[in-house]
Design a protein around this motif. Structure first.
Motif, PDB file in Angstrom:
ATOM      1  N   GLU A 128       0.817  -1.215   0.000  1.00 11.31           N
ATOM      2  CA  GLU A 128       0.000   0.000   0.000  1.00 11.31           C
ATOM      3  C   GLU A 128       0.849   1.262   0.000  1.00 11.31           C
ATOM      4  O   GLU A 128       0.423   2.293  -0.512  1.00 11.31           O
ATOM      5  N   THR A 129       2.026   1.188   0.598  1.00  8.07           N
ATOM      6  CA  THR A 129       3.037   2.251   0.503  1.00  8.07           C
ATOM      7  C   THR A 129       4.398   1.574   0.472  1.00  8.07           C
ATOM      8  O   THR A 129       4.588   0.527   1.087  1.00  8.07           O
ATOM      9  N   THR A 136       2.253   8.313   3.490  1.00  9.83           N
ATOM     10  CA  THR A 136       0.857   8.724   3.384  1.00  9.83           C
ATOM     11  C   THR A 136       0.206   7.960   2.254  1.00  9.83           C
ATOM     12  O   THR A 136       0.821   7.736   1.210  1.00  9.83           O
ATOM     13  N   SER A 138      -1.892   6.959  -0.993  1.00 11.10           N
ATOM     14  CA  SER A 138      -2.132   7.676  -2.248  1.00 11.10           C
ATOM     15  C   SER A 138      -3.586   8.110  -2.359  1.00 11.10           C
ATOM     16  O   SER A 138      -3.890   9.176  -2.888  1.00 11.10           O
ATOM     17  N   TRP A 139      -4.500   7.257  -1.900  1.00 11.29           N
ATOM     18  CA  TRP A 139      -5.925   7.579  -1.898  1.00 11.29           C
ATOM     19  C   TRP A 139      -6.422   7.557  -0.460  1.00 11.29           C
ATOM     20  O   TRP A 139      -6.212   6.588   0.272  1.00 11.29           O
ATOM     21  N   ASN A 148      -5.140   1.597  -2.959  1.00 11.55           N
ATOM     22  CA  ASN A 148      -3.780   1.752  -2.454  1.00 11.55           C
ATOM     23  C   ASN A 148      -2.980   0.470  -2.559  1.00 11.55           C
ATOM     24  O   ASN A 148      -1.751   0.507  -2.718  1.00 11.55           O
ATOM     25  N   THR A 200       3.577   5.509 -12.373  1.00 14.90           N
ATOM     26  CA  THR A 200       2.186   5.947 -12.414  1.00 14.90           C
ATOM     27  C   THR A 200       2.062   7.123 -13.373  1.00 14.90           C
ATOM     28  O   THR A 200       2.983   7.936 -13.479  1.00 14.90           O
ATOM     29  N   GLY A 202      -0.295  10.355 -13.974  1.00 13.57           N
ATOM     30  CA  GLY A 202      -1.348  11.173 -13.383  1.00 13.57           C
ATOM     31  C   GLY A 202      -2.304  11.722 -14.427  1.00 13.57           C
ATOM     32  O   GLY A 202      -1.994  11.805 -15.619  1.00 13.57           O
ATOM     33  N   LEU A 214      -5.135  10.573  -5.371  1.00 12.16           N
ATOM     34  CA  LEU A 214      -4.299  10.529  -6.562  1.00 12.16           C
ATOM     35  C   LEU A 214      -5.189  10.375  -7.786  1.00 12.16           C
ATOM     36  O   LEU A 214      -5.845   9.342  -7.947  1.00 12.16           O
ATOM     37  N   THR A 216      -5.532   9.687 -11.669  1.00 10.93           N
ATOM     38  CA  THR A 216      -4.713   8.988 -12.655  1.00 10.93           C
ATOM     39  C   THR A 216      -5.342   9.087 -14.044  1.00 10.93           C
ATOM     40  O   THR A 216      -6.498   9.449 -14.209  1.00 10.93           O
ATOM     41  N   ARG A 253      -2.142   2.734  -9.319  1.00 12.63           N
ATOM     42  CA  ARG A 253      -0.806   3.074  -8.831  1.00 12.63           C
ATOM     43  C   ARG A 253       0.211   2.077  -9.401  1.00 12.63           C
ATOM     44  O   ARG A 253       0.005   0.871  -9.365  1.00 12.63           O
ATOM     45  N   ASN A 254       1.295   2.610  -9.958  1.00 13.33           N
ATOM     46  CA  ASN A 254       2.355   1.776 -10.551  1.00 13.33           C
ATOM     47  C   ASN A 254       1.804   0.803 -11.595  1.00 13.33           C
ATOM     48  O   ASN A 254       2.239  -0.339 -11.698  1.00 13.33           O
TER      49      ASN A 254
END
Length: 330
Positions: A128-129, A136, A138-139, A148, A200, A202, A214, A216, A253-254
């Motif tokens: 998730e991180t 923190t 991302s969402w 996440n 990622t 955006g 975030l 995307t 993400r990624n």
């Protein structure tokens, strides 16, 4: 004036970022790991090992920004009346990570002038991180929290590395003029092939106007690299990308991956023994083929170089570098 602490509550001025530890959610998490390997001795003094390695991390520390807005801008933030646009960070044990891999090792001890050391890993890493602690999410929105958990930023599905040392066998026991030229040479090398790193893309947040999340890019169809790594081709087909508009972008993400890279470091040694002494001359080259190690493409959708690769990767190897040296052994 000093604040009134009699109630245990000290109101902060509007617009001041704040962070606090969640009272019942600060217990340290755990990382559990397990592995199983089978090893087999092969002919030519080779040893082969094949195994599975896994880890599971639970309750890693991270912030969640509670002052989010699903849409509609700052006025729709959860605590806009009390905190304005400030971050309201609730810190606690909340993240998870998973790693699974097939690992293969091939080794040969230095014997009869040859040493081999090779390793291949086929793996998948999700989290998730990437960091644990002052990370923190991302969402932070309730509807997006599950997004996440995605591919880790350090996920590299394929990693192949091979090192070798080889004393050339020519004229080892000879003493003629030709033997003095061709014997006592040694070659060494370390080669690697590594999958590209995730990234990622955006998207434009003007229409949705969410806050503390975030946004995307949108992607249509199955997406796979179509270009050649370098500054000219587009790494992905840019016609499959579009702005998300008044909705959350459908890429994660990624969700994308840069080009794989390969490299070979090589050296050549020549030894001159006399009595119990040895003089050794060395020529060593990093990135011996002068091969460019490309990084990830430009991710700004409105950039004219969108999806072109303009930088070298990490750890960005420099162009070929040759070093000459001598060593006296006594």
């Amino acid at each position: 004036p000093s604040p009134d602490t009699s109630t245990g509550i000290v109101p902060l001025p509007r617009g001041v970022n704040m962070r606090w530890a969640e009272p019942n959610n600060v217990d340290r998490g755990t990382t559990d790991s397990w592995n199983i390997f089978i090893e087999r001795r092969l002919p030519m003094d080779l040893a082969l090992g094949v195994g599975y390695v896994g880890t599971a991390t639970n309750n890693g520390y991270a912030d969640r920004n509670l002052n989010w807005a699903e849409s509609g801008g700052n006025a729709n933030r959860q605590y806009f009346t009390q905190a304005g646009t400030a971050n309201v960070l609730s810190w606690g044990a909340r993240t998870k990570g998973r790693y699974h891999s097939l690992q293969v090792a091939l080794n040969r001890p230095f014997k009869n002038g040859l040493l081999l050391k090779g390793a291949y890993t086929f793996s998948k890493a999700l989290n998730e991180t990437d960091d644990d602690g002052w990370a923190t999410l991302s969402w932070n929105q309730e509807s997006q929290l599950s997004r996440n958990y995605a591919r880790a930023g350090y996920d590299r599905p394929h990693i192949l590395q091979l090192g070798f040392v080889y004393e050339l066998p020519f004229a080892r026991e000879s003493s003629g003029a030709l033997a003095q030229i061709v014997k006592n040479w040694q070659i060494n090398g370390i080669g690697s092939i590594v999958s590209g790193s995730p990234f990622t893309v955006g998207g434009d947040n003007a229409a949705l106007n969410q806050q503390a999340g975030l946004q995307t890019i949108n992607v249509s169809g199955e997406l796979s690299p179509v270009g050649t790594a370098g500054p000219n081709d587009r790494w992905y087909d840019i016609t499959q990308f579009s702005q998300p508009g008044n909705a959350w972008g459908n890429s994660g993400r990624n969700a994308f991956r840069g080009p794989a890279n390969w490299n070979l470091d090589f050296s050549l040694f020549r030894t001159f023994p006399f009595g119990r002494y040895r003089v050794e001359f060395r020529a060593e080259a990093s990135n011996v083929f002068n091969h460019a190690q490309w990084g990830n493409p430009v991710t700004g959708f409105t950039d004219p170089n969108f999806m072109r690769i303009r930088t070298f990767g990490y750890p960005g190897r420099p162009p070929r570098r040759v070093q000459l040296g001598a060593r006296f052994q006594f």
